[in-house]
Enzyme design. Structure first.
Site, PDB file in Angstrom:
ATOM      1  CE  LYS A  13     102.373  24.740 -20.141  1.00 32.59           C
ATOM      2  NZ  LYS A  13     103.665  24.024 -20.300  1.00 32.59           N
ATOM      3  NE  ARG A  88     105.321  29.795 -24.039  1.00 33.48           N
ATOM      4  CZ  ARG A  88     104.633  28.683 -24.266  1.00 33.48           C
ATOM      5  NH1 ARG A  88     103.352  28.706 -24.444  1.00 33.48           N
ATOM      6  NH2 ARG A  88     105.268  27.538 -24.309  1.00 33.48           N
ATOM      7  NE  ARG A 127     104.971  17.008 -26.568  1.00 29.80           N
ATOM      8  CZ  ARG A 127     104.845  18.238 -26.062  1.00 29.80           C
ATOM      9  NH1 ARG A 127     103.864  18.521 -25.258  1.00 29.80           N
ATOM     10  NH2 ARG A 127     105.714  19.168 -26.369  1.00 29.80           N
ATOM     11  NE  ARG A 160     104.750  20.337 -29.634  1.00 27.48           N
ATOM     12  CZ  ARG A 160     104.336  21.001 -28.551  1.00 27.48           C
ATOM     13  NH1 ARG A 160     103.263  20.594 -27.911  1.00 27.48           N
ATOM     14  NH2 ARG A 160     104.980  22.051 -28.111  1.00 27.48           N
ATOM     15  NE  ARG A 171     109.095  23.735 -26.521  1.00 28.40           N
ATOM     16  CZ  ARG A 171     108.539  22.518 -26.490  1.00 28.40           C
ATOM     17  NH1 ARG A 171     109.118  21.513 -27.114  1.00 28.40           N
ATOM     18  NH2 ARG A 171     107.410  22.332 -25.849  1.00 28.40           N
TER      19      ARG A 171
HETATM   20  P1  AP5 Z   1     102.165  17.810 -22.011  1.00 27.14           P
HETATM   21  O1  AP5 Z   1     100.914  17.700 -21.243  1.00 27.14           O
HETATM   22  O2  AP5 Z   1     102.073  17.842 -23.495  1.00 27.14           O
HETATM   23  O3  AP5 Z   1     103.058  19.025 -21.466  1.00 27.14           O
HETATM   24  P2  AP5 Z   1     102.850  20.575 -21.625  1.00 27.14           P
HETATM   25  O4  AP5 Z   1     103.146  21.211 -20.316  1.00 27.14           O
HETATM   26  O5  AP5 Z   1     101.510  20.887 -22.242  1.00 27.14           O
HETATM   27  O6  AP5 Z   1     104.047  20.873 -22.608  1.00 27.14           O
HETATM   28  P3  AP5 Z   1     104.114  21.673 -23.969  1.00 27.14           P
HETATM   29  O7  AP5 Z   1     105.420  21.251 -24.590  1.00 27.14           O
HETATM   30  O8  AP5 Z   1     102.919  21.456 -24.835  1.00 27.14           O
HETATM   31  O9  AP5 Z   1     104.158  23.111 -23.448  1.00 27.14           O
HETATM   32  P4  AP5 Z   1     104.817  24.305 -24.082  1.00 27.14           P
HETATM   33  O10 AP5 Z   1     104.341  25.366 -23.200  1.00 27.14           O
HETATM   34  O11 AP5 Z   1     106.263  24.260 -24.306  1.00 27.14           O
HETATM   35  O12 AP5 Z   1     104.285  24.251 -25.595  1.00 27.14           O
HETATM   36  P5  AP5 Z   1     103.127  25.032 -26.314  1.00 27.14           P
HETATM   37  O13 AP5 Z   1     102.452  24.071 -27.201  1.00 27.14           O
HETATM   38  O14 AP5 Z   1     102.341  25.840 -25.367  1.00 27.14           O
HETATM   39  O15 AP5 Z   1     103.096  16.574 -21.560  1.00 27.14           O
HETATM   40  C1  AP5 Z   1     104.361  16.345 -22.143  1.00 27.14           C
HETATM   41  C2  AP5 Z   1     104.601  14.828 -22.263  1.00 27.14           C
HETATM   42  O16 AP5 Z   1     104.661  14.246 -20.975  1.00 27.14           O
HETATM   43  C3  AP5 Z   1     103.496  14.067 -23.004  1.00 27.14           C
HETATM   44  O17 AP5 Z   1     104.098  13.057 -23.765  1.00 27.14           O
HETATM   45  C4  AP5 Z   1     102.616  13.452 -21.910  1.00 27.14           C
HETATM   46  O18 AP5 Z   1     102.050  12.240 -22.331  1.00 27.14           O
HETATM   47  C5  AP5 Z   1     103.616  13.265 -20.775  1.00 27.14           C
HETATM   48  N1  AP5 Z   1     103.064  13.562 -19.457  1.00 27.14           N
HETATM   49  C6  AP5 Z   1     102.255  14.607 -19.132  1.00 27.14           C
HETATM   50  N2  AP5 Z   1     101.996  14.618 -17.806  1.00 27.14           N
HETATM   51  C7  AP5 Z   1     102.691  13.558 -17.290  1.00 27.14           C
HETATM   52  C8  AP5 Z   1     102.848  13.059 -15.962  1.00 27.14           C
HETATM   53  N3  AP5 Z   1     102.289  13.680 -14.897  1.00 27.14           N
HETATM   54  N4  AP5 Z   1     103.643  11.972 -15.788  1.00 27.14           N
HETATM   55  C9  AP5 Z   1     104.232  11.381 -16.838  1.00 27.14           C
HETATM   56  N5  AP5 Z   1     104.133  11.800 -18.115  1.00 27.14           N
HETATM   57  C10 AP5 Z   1     103.371  12.888 -18.343  1.00 27.14           C
HETATM   58  O19 AP5 Z   1     103.971  26.095 -27.178  1.00 27.14           O
HETATM   59  C11 AP5 Z   1     104.759  25.689 -28.300  1.00 27.14           C
HETATM   60  C12 AP5 Z   1     105.382  26.936 -28.939  1.00 27.14           C
HETATM   61  O20 AP5 Z   1     104.341  27.836 -29.410  1.00 27.14           O
HETATM   62  C13 AP5 Z   1     106.259  27.805 -28.034  1.00 27.14           C
HETATM   63  O21 AP5 Z   1     107.580  27.339 -27.938  1.00 27.14           O
HETATM   64  C14 AP5 Z   1     106.164  29.166 -28.746  1.00 27.14           C
HETATM   65  O22 AP5 Z   1     106.999  29.203 -29.872  1.00 27.14           O
HETATM   66  C15 AP5 Z   1     104.720  29.195 -29.221  1.00 27.14           C
HETATM   67  N6  AP5 Z   1     103.808  29.818 -28.235  1.00 27.14           N
HETATM   68  C16 AP5 Z   1     102.767  29.209 -27.585  1.00 27.14           C
HETATM   69  N7  AP5 Z   1     102.173  30.055 -26.756  1.00 27.14           N
HETATM   70  C17 AP5 Z   1     102.819  31.243 -26.866  1.00 27.14           C
HETATM   71  C18 AP5 Z   1     102.676  32.500 -26.234  1.00 27.14           C
HETATM   72  N8  AP5 Z   1     101.740  32.722 -25.294  1.00 27.14           N
HETATM   73  N9  AP5 Z   1     103.528  33.485 -26.596  1.00 27.14           N
HETATM   74  C19 AP5 Z   1     104.465  33.301 -27.528  1.00 27.14           C
HETATM   75  N10 AP5 Z   1     104.674  32.130 -28.159  1.00 27.14           N
HETATM   76  C20 AP5 Z   1     103.856  31.089 -27.825  1.00 27.14           C
END
Ligand code: AP5
Length: 220
Positions: A13, A88, A127, A160, A171
């Site tokens: 994403k 979420r 990552r 991270r 997660r």
């Molecule tokens: P990446 O693009 O970083 O993936 P992503 O889907 O953005 O994954 P995240 O881990 O950032 O999502 P998340 O929802 O768990 O974390 P968030 O930061 O929102 O890609 C991942 C890797 O793959 C990278 O290395 C990239 O280079 C590679 N890649 C990408 N696309 C690729 C492809 N097509 N092919 C090959 N490789 C690829 O949340 C973190 C924490 O914050 C949560 O756990 C929670 O504690 C808190 N939080 C955030 N939002 C909320 C909310 N709304 N409510 C409550 N808590 C929240």
């Protein structure tokens, strides 16, 4: 365009949101990114969020809803935004509906990145992110030109804290239990479009453009 990017951790994403915001100038609102900044700056929000993020649990709804409501009130997002990582759960989705109503706005499209658990795990464990500018890399899929160094700003690449094995498992469990229900929520609203998150980044981007085109959301 007002867009929600929905999908499990590691679905890509954030990677696609970065490409889309550069290509179309749409504001990228990442609740995870905002929380990480707050944690490293030790703000009151960061102090509240720290333990939850570290354990891979959801930060309480009122904290994240407030963050998003403030962003939606900003002039700079009036012409379009992408929500990455929010909502979420159904409660957050309903809070979002209320906030948008206040600003006379509505979501145009929800893109669901359908991704296999094995792909998520491989992506998250490999990552690496830049400590200075936050740029995203992957040890195998998107390696930096020079090991451990950010291509964009020369900063140090780190893992991270929530990308450790045990936290990744939690997660993914939290996603299944609390977030995956949003697929039905947005399907019923007629807003959901699915792309395959398992594809290479360039292919995913092409699928996204096709969805936008099919739904008359963006002129290529
Ligand atoms: P990446 O693009 O970083 O993936 P992503 O889907 O953005 O994954 P995240 O881990 O950032 O999502 P998340 O929802 O768990 O974390 P968030 O930061 O929102 O890609 C991942 C890797 O793959 C990278 O290395 C990239 O280079 C590679 N890649 C990408 N696309 C690729 C492809 N097509 N092919 C090959 N490789 C690829 O949340 C973190 C924490 O914050 C949560 O756990 C929670 O504690 C808190 N939080 C955030 N939002 C909320 C909310 N709304 N409510 C409550 N808590 C929240």
């Amino acid at each position: 365009m007002k867009l929600i990017l929905l999908g499990p951790p590691g679905a890509g994403k954030g990677t696609q949101a970065n490409i889309l915001s550069q290509r179309f100038g749409i504001a990228h609102i990442s609740t995870g990114g905002i929380l990480r900044e707050a944690i490293s700056a030790c703000t009151p929000t960061g102090v509240k969020a720290k333990g939850y993020v570290k354990r891979g649990e959801l930060v309480p709804d009122e904290v994240v809803t407030q963050i998003v409501a403030e962003k939606l009130g900003d002039e700079r997002v009036k012409n379009g935004f992408m929500l990455d990582g929010f909502p979420r759960n159904v409660n957050q989705a309903k809070n979002l509906d209320s906030s948008l109503k206040k600003f006379g706005q509505k979501i145009d499209l929800v893109v669901y990145f359908q991704t296999s658990p094995n792909v998520s795990i491989q992506r998250l464990s490999g990552r690496r992110v830049c400590k200075r500018c936050g740029a995203n890399f992957h040890l195998k899929n998107m390696p930096p030109k020079k090991e451990g160094i950010c291509d964009k700003c020369g900063g140090e690449l780190i893992q991270r804290e929530d990308d450790r094995e045990q936290t990744i498992k939690n997660r993914l469990k939290v996603y299944e239990e609390q977030t995956s229900g949003l697929i039905e929520y947005y399907t019923k609203k007629g807003l959901l479009q699915t792309v395959s998150g398992d594809l290479e980044a360039e292919q995913v981007y092409k699928e996204l453009l096709k969805k936008f085109d099919d739904n008359n959301k963006i002129e290529e």
